[in-house]
Design a protein around this motif. Structure first.
Motif, PDB file in Angstrom:
ATOM      1  N   THR A  13      -5.482  38.745  11.251  1.00 44.91           N
ATOM      2  CA  THR A  13      -6.518  39.116  10.645  1.00 44.91           C
ATOM      3  C   THR A  13      -5.888  39.803   9.134  1.00 44.91           C
ATOM      4  O   THR A  13      -4.918  40.512   9.476  1.00 44.91           O
ATOM      5  N   SER A  41      -4.803  30.996  14.564  1.00 44.42           N
ATOM      6  CA  SER A  41      -5.940  31.075  13.465  1.00 44.42           C
ATOM      7  C   SER A  41      -5.580  32.423  12.640  1.00 44.42           C
ATOM      8  O   SER A  41      -5.385  33.252  12.972  1.00 44.42           O
ATOM      9  N   LEU A  43      -7.215  34.985   9.602  1.00 47.58           N
ATOM     10  CA  LEU A  43      -8.504  35.034   9.074  1.00 47.58           C
ATOM     11  C   LEU A  43      -8.175  35.885   8.003  1.00 47.58           C
ATOM     12  O   LEU A  43      -7.516  37.161   7.947  1.00 47.58           O
ATOM     13  N   GLU A  46     -11.610  36.422   1.151  1.00 50.91           N
ATOM     14  CA  GLU A  46     -11.940  35.232   0.453  1.00 50.91           C
ATOM     15  C   GLU A  46     -11.308  35.468  -0.944  1.00 50.91           C
ATOM     16  O   GLU A  46     -11.337  36.815  -1.613  1.00 50.91           O
ATOM     17  N   GLN A  51      -4.484  33.293   0.991  1.00 50.43           N
ATOM     18  CA  GLN A  51      -5.148  32.208   1.204  1.00 50.43           C
ATOM     19  C   GLN A  51      -4.700  30.980   0.315  1.00 50.43           C
ATOM     20  O   GLN A  51      -4.585  29.783   0.936  1.00 50.43           O
ATOM     21  N   THR A  62      -8.811  30.746   7.363  1.00 50.71           N
ATOM     22  CA  THR A  62     -10.319  30.803   7.219  1.00 50.71           C
ATOM     23  C   THR A  62     -10.618  32.186   6.389  1.00 50.71           C
ATOM     24  O   THR A  62     -10.508  33.143   6.828  1.00 50.71           O
ATOM     25  N   LEU A  64     -12.957  34.741   4.970  1.00 49.84           N
ATOM     26  CA  LEU A  64     -14.016  35.343   5.284  1.00 49.84           C
ATOM     27  C   LEU A  64     -14.366  36.625   4.550  1.00 49.84           C
ATOM     28  O   LEU A  64     -13.337  37.169   3.826  1.00 49.84           O
ATOM     29  N   TRP A  80     -17.511  34.553  14.064  1.00 50.61           N
ATOM     30  CA  TRP A  80     -16.367  33.783  14.322  1.00 50.61           C
ATOM     31  C   TRP A  80     -15.338  34.030  15.659  1.00 50.61           C
ATOM     32  O   TRP A  80     -15.411  32.856  16.193  1.00 50.61           O
ATOM     33  N   HIS A  84     -15.256  31.006  18.683  1.00 53.47           N
ATOM     34  CA  HIS A  84     -13.784  30.478  18.869  1.00 53.47           C
ATOM     35  C   HIS A  84     -13.195  31.128  20.268  1.00 53.47           C
ATOM     36  O   HIS A  84     -12.270  30.553  20.494  1.00 53.47           O
TER      37      HIS A  84
END
Length: 368
Positions: A13, A41, A43, A46, A51, A62, A64, A80, A84
């Motif tokens: 994250t 994964s 995270l 946004e 990203q 992803t 968020l 999430w 998952h």
């Protein structure tokens, strides 16, 4: 018969909107772990630069609403995680660490969380932060031993709760190369002596001290090559003009592939004065066989040994930095000795596989 550890679902994250060594490590590590058979994964906040850059690494992220602390981000991460069910989570910045650690702990089956601390800035010494690092996080990983020592001695974490795992780099990509060919590739003349830096344009990377030093020691055939972009860019360009060295300072911005730019340099300088762990750019320069001048800030002294594989100067001393750079520029024998040893040390210590193996080991160690 010994059974090999099972593949894991690992989550990273990151709440940061910026781009630098921290974000590069997340994507590089994620790619490497996937190649080792794990599901990874990422995270991210946004609209973040992470990203935008992830596709270049073959990593799916992803986005968020975790750019700031709040119920919206906490709910998004909780949802999430519920959908998952990962095995382990690695958090990287303060905001995502708080949101993720709380979301993971509030579940009926908590998910182990590892807090990865990248920089050497002191961690706030208070009860909430001690709770985050010591209770909500099953383990803390840092990018250098100095950061481990600070967390233990200043913040009171148990030594067995903290491990230093410096960032690894791709030694197949970062290795010595032919300078003439590199300069042709990036459009730089062969007959210049080029001092270079690769770093995000942030205050604590020390660019201003490098500009000041360069203005004191530059000769007509010298150039200062500045690779990178960042929030201080406009102010730095203004400062260069005020010093009257704008014709000799080449600010080329962010480069997707920094290897030819590194190979085009005659020596590398990173005059950071704060926050550093073990900077990737410094490791990359050493791996490319460059003589390096840096400072004693952070954990840089853990890979640069003064007079052996590089030179160290005190932070914020542009006068001393100018003298060291000029002496080294005038001494090709010392440059060759430092460069050769730097490349050898990098090949032995900085490999990406070593970092990935140690991270894997720590993931399995925190599993319930």
């Amino acid at each position: 018969m010994v059974t090999a550890p099972r593949p894991l679902h690992i989550v990273h994250t990151e709440a940061s909107m910026g781009w630098g060594g921290q974000e590069i490590r997340i994507l590089t590590e994620s790619k490497g772990l996937m190649e080792r058979g794990h599901r990874v994964s990422v995270l991210c906040a946004e609209g973040s630069l992470l990203q935008q850059q992830a596709a270049d690494y073959g990593v799916v992220v992803t986005p968020l609403p975790i750019g700031r602390k709040g119920w919206r981000g906490l709910r998004a991460i909780s949802r999430w995680l519920r959908e998952h069910e990962p095995d382990v989570i690695v958090t990287h910045s303060s905001t995502d660490s708080w949101l993720t650690a709380l979301a993971a702990r509030l579940r009926s089956r908590p998910i182990p969380v590892i807090r990865l601390r990248h920089i050497s800035a002191p961690v706030t010494k208070n009860l909430p932060t001690k709770w985050l690092y010591g209770t909500l996080s099953q383990h803390v990983i840092t990018t250098g031993e100095l950061i481990c020592d600070m967390l233990v001695e200043y913040n009171g974490l148990p030594r067995e709760h903290v491990t230093a795992i410096p960032t690894g780099i791709d030694l197949e990509q970062f290795q010595p190369g032919e300078q003439r060919q590199a300069r042709a590739a990036v459009g730089l003349p062969e007959d210049l002596f080029i001092i270079g830096i690769v770093a995000t344009l942030r205050s604590w990377k020390g660019h201003l001290y490098l500009f000041d030093a360069f203005s004191k020691m530059a000769t007509p055939n010298m150039r200062l090559l500045v690779v990178g972009d960042g929030p201080e860019g406009p102010d730095y360009r203004k400062h260069v003009h005020q010093l009257g060295i704008q014709e000799q300072v080449l600010m080329v911005g962010q480069q997707r592939d920094v290897v030819p730019w590194l190979r085009a340099m005659d020596l590398f300088c990173l005059p950071s004065y704060a926050n550093e762990g073990v900077p990737q750019a410094l490791m990359q320069a050493m791996a490319c066989g460059l003589p390096c001048v840096t400072t004693t800030a952070g954990s840089m002294g853990e890979i640069v040994y003064h007079g052996r594989n590089g030179l160290l100067v005190p932070p914020k001393r542009s006068d001393l930095l100018a003298q060291v750079l000029l002496n080294l520029a005038e001494d090709p024998v010392q440059r060759d000795l430092l460069a050769t040893q730097a490349a050898q040390d990098a090949k032995r210590q900085f490999g990406l596989s070593h970092m990935l193996a140690r991270m894997e080991q720590q993931f399995y160690a925190v599993l319930p």
